[in-house]
Design a protein around this motif. Structure first.
Motif, PDB file in Angstrom:
ATOM      1  N   VAL A  42       0.827  -1.211   0.000  1.00 26.15           N
ATOM      2  CA  VAL A  42       0.000   0.000   0.000  1.00 26.15           C
ATOM      3  C   VAL A  42       0.864   1.266   0.000  1.00 26.15           C
ATOM      4  CG1 VAL A  42      -2.092  -1.048   0.936  1.00 26.15           C
ATOM      5  CG2 VAL A  42      -0.434  -0.093   2.523  1.00 26.15           C
ATOM      6  N   GLY A  43       1.934   1.230  -0.782  1.00 24.42           N
ATOM      7  CA  GLY A  43       2.792   2.398  -0.940  1.00 24.42           C
ATOM      8  C   GLY A  43       3.693   2.703   0.233  1.00 24.42           C
ATOM      9  N   ARG A  44       3.773   1.798   1.193  1.00 24.66           N
ATOM     10  CA  ARG A  44       4.600   2.025   2.373  1.00 24.66           C
ATOM     11  C   ARG A  44       5.578   0.884   2.571  1.00 24.66           C
ATOM     12  NH1 ARG A  44       0.003   4.008   6.489  1.00 24.66           N
ATOM     13  NH2 ARG A  44      -0.024   6.176   5.844  1.00 24.66           N
ATOM     14  N   LYS A  45       6.744   1.259   3.054  1.00 24.04           N
ATOM     15  CA  LYS A  45       7.741   0.241   3.373  1.00 24.04           C
ATOM     16  C   LYS A  45       7.423  -0.349   4.748  1.00 24.04           C
ATOM     17  CE  LYS A  45      12.635  -0.618   2.896  1.00 24.04           C
ATOM     18  NZ  LYS A  45      13.904  -0.027   2.521  1.00 24.04           N
ATOM     19  N   VAL A  46       7.299  -1.655   4.786  1.00 20.03           N
ATOM     20  CA  VAL A  46       6.992  -2.350   6.033  1.00 20.03           C
ATOM     21  C   VAL A  46       8.239  -3.114   6.462  1.00 20.03           C
ATOM     22  CG1 VAL A  46       5.542  -4.072   7.167  1.00 20.03           C
ATOM     23  CG2 VAL A  46       4.558  -2.554   5.430  1.00 20.03           C
ATOM     24  N   HIS A  47       8.779  -2.751   7.611  1.00 19.39           N
ATOM     25  CA  HIS A  47       9.957  -3.412   8.167  1.00 19.39           C
ATOM     26  C   HIS A  47       9.514  -4.570   9.060  1.00 19.39           C
ATOM     27  CE1 HIS A  47      12.588  -0.140   6.832  1.00 19.39           C
ATOM     28  NE2 HIS A  47      11.614   0.682   7.212  1.00 19.39           N
ATOM     29  N   ARG A  48      10.474  -5.364   9.484  1.00 14.74           N
ATOM     30  CA  ARG A  48      10.248  -6.485  10.412  1.00 14.74           C
ATOM     31  C   ARG A  48       9.226  -7.483   9.864  1.00 14.74           C
ATOM     32  NH1 ARG A  48       9.083  -2.537  14.261  1.00 14.74           N
ATOM     33  NH2 ARG A  48       7.387  -3.818  15.019  1.00 14.74           N
ATOM     34  N   VAL A  49       9.513  -7.968   8.642  1.00 11.77           N
ATOM     35  CA  VAL A  49       8.707  -9.016   8.023  1.00 11.77           C
ATOM     36  C   VAL A  49       9.497 -10.317   8.145  1.00 11.77           C
ATOM     37  CG1 VAL A  49       7.620  -9.820   5.893  1.00 11.77           C
ATOM     38  CG2 VAL A  49       7.673  -7.353   6.423  1.00 11.77           C
ATOM     39  N   TRP A  62      -2.476  -7.202  13.781  1.00 14.42           N
ATOM     40  CA  TRP A  62      -3.471  -6.136  13.899  1.00 14.42           C
ATOM     41  C   TRP A  62      -2.829  -4.774  14.106  1.00 14.42           C
ATOM     42  CZ3 TRP A  62      -8.069  -5.270  12.344  1.00 14.42           C
ATOM     43  CH2 TRP A  62      -8.849  -4.281  12.932  1.00 14.42           C
ATOM     44  N   THR A  63      -1.768  -4.703  14.890  1.00 15.27           N
ATOM     45  CA  THR A  63      -1.107  -3.412  15.123  1.00 15.27           C
ATOM     46  C   THR A  63      -0.550  -2.845  13.822  1.00 15.27           C
ATOM     47  OG1 THR A  63       0.903  -4.587  15.778  1.00 15.27           O
ATOM     48  CG2 THR A  63      -0.533  -3.833  17.554  1.00 15.27           C
ATOM     49  N   LEU A  68      -0.780   0.944   9.137  1.00 19.49           N
ATOM     50  CA  LEU A  68      -0.903   1.199   7.697  1.00 19.49           C
ATOM     51  C   LEU A  68      -2.164   1.995   7.372  1.00 19.49           C
ATOM     52  CD1 LEU A  68       0.242  -2.254   6.276  1.00 19.49           C
ATOM     53  CD2 LEU A  68       1.495  -0.079   6.190  1.00 19.49           C
ATOM     54  N   GLN A  69      -2.991   2.246   8.381  1.00 17.04           N
ATOM     55  CA  GLN A  69      -4.227   3.010   8.244  1.00 17.04           C
ATOM     56  C   GLN A  69      -5.134   2.431   7.155  1.00 17.04           C
ATOM     57  OE1 GLN A  69      -2.680   6.983   7.657  1.00 17.04           O
ATOM     58  NE2 GLN A  69      -2.529   7.320   9.857  1.00 17.04           N
ATOM     59  N   MET A  74     -11.811  -3.319   4.070  1.00 20.09           N
ATOM     60  CA  MET A  74     -10.990  -4.171   3.211  1.00 20.09           C
ATOM     61  C   MET A  74     -10.979  -5.621   3.686  1.00 20.09           C
ATOM     62  SD  MET A  74      -7.682  -1.710   2.668  1.00 20.09           S
ATOM     63  CE  MET A  74      -6.881  -2.794   1.487  1.00 20.09           C
ATOM     64  N   LEU A  75     -11.337  -5.828   4.942  1.00 22.62           N
ATOM     65  CA  LEU A  75     -11.259  -7.159   5.532  1.00 22.62           C
ATOM     66  C   LEU A  75     -12.414  -8.038   5.076  1.00 22.62           C
ATOM     67  CD1 LEU A  75     -10.232  -6.129   9.134  1.00 22.62           C
ATOM     68  CD2 LEU A  75      -8.779  -7.200   7.408  1.00 22.62           C
ATOM     69  N   ARG A  76     -12.090  -9.285   4.791  1.00 19.03           N
ATOM     70  CA  ARG A  76     -13.074 -10.281   4.362  1.00 19.03           C
ATOM     71  C   ARG A  76     -13.208 -11.347   5.440  1.00 19.03           C
ATOM     72  NH1 ARG A  76     -14.577  -6.711   1.911  1.00 19.03           N
ATOM     73  NH2 ARG A  76     -13.879  -6.111  -0.135  1.00 19.03           N
TER      74      ARG A  76
END
Length: 162
Positions: A42-49, A62-63, A68-69, A74-76
């Motif tokens: 979503v256009g953001r860099k996510v660390h700690r994957v 969840w946090t 990521l706001q 969006m949740l199914r």
């Protein structure tokens, strides 16, 4: 454990993923650390994957979902349960599909990944398990602290562990 979705394998990648002595050149001595990378979603860099070969699903905590706001719309719904390492049940909020980019700065590959969104505490923001690693044709190496995968033009993307 129920599978979140059936994954097809793509044997079209005709590239060898090889770790060499040169891949050890930038590795800081470590005490059997896991491979932890960054991705872009979503256009953001996510660390700690965390690259988790023991996981039968891909997980977003969840946090991180809140950081990521992302919209709860969006949740199914998800009808299964997720069992932790010790056999305890983890609360699954639902799931979502997100476009996720893997890059080493010179080559990249973007795939749509289905994440189970779970309400559990973790030192990581997301876990990438066997479904995505197999679909990507990715090979992680804890010794080399890297993960290699083919891009769509048969170049090798080498992602260094954070």
């Amino acid at each position: 454990m129920m599978s979140v979705e059936a994954q097809k394998t793509d044997d079209a990648f005709n590239v060898d993923l090889v770790f060499t002595k040169a891949d050890l050149g930038d590795v800081v001595p470590h005490d059997n650390d896991p491979v932890v990378i960054s991705v872009v979603t979503v256009g953001r860099k996510v660390h700690r994957v965390l690259i988790d070969l023991g996981s039968s699903t891909d997980v977003m905590f969840w946090t991180n979902f809140n950081k990521l706001q992302l919209s709860p719309d969006m949740l199914r719904p998800y009808g299964g349960c997720l069992l932790g390492f010790a056999g305890d049940q983890v609360e699954v909020r639902r799931y979502l599909d997100l476009s996720t980019t893997f890059t080493d700065g010179t080559a990249s590959r973007t795939e749509n990944i289905r994440y189970l969104v779970v309400n559990a505490s973790s030192a990581y923001n997301m876990l990438l398990g066997r479904p995505t690693l197999n679909r990507l044709g990715a090979v992680p190496s804890t010794r080399h602290m890297k993960m290699k995968l083919p891009d769509l033009t048969e170049k090798v993307i080498t992602i260094k562990s954070d």
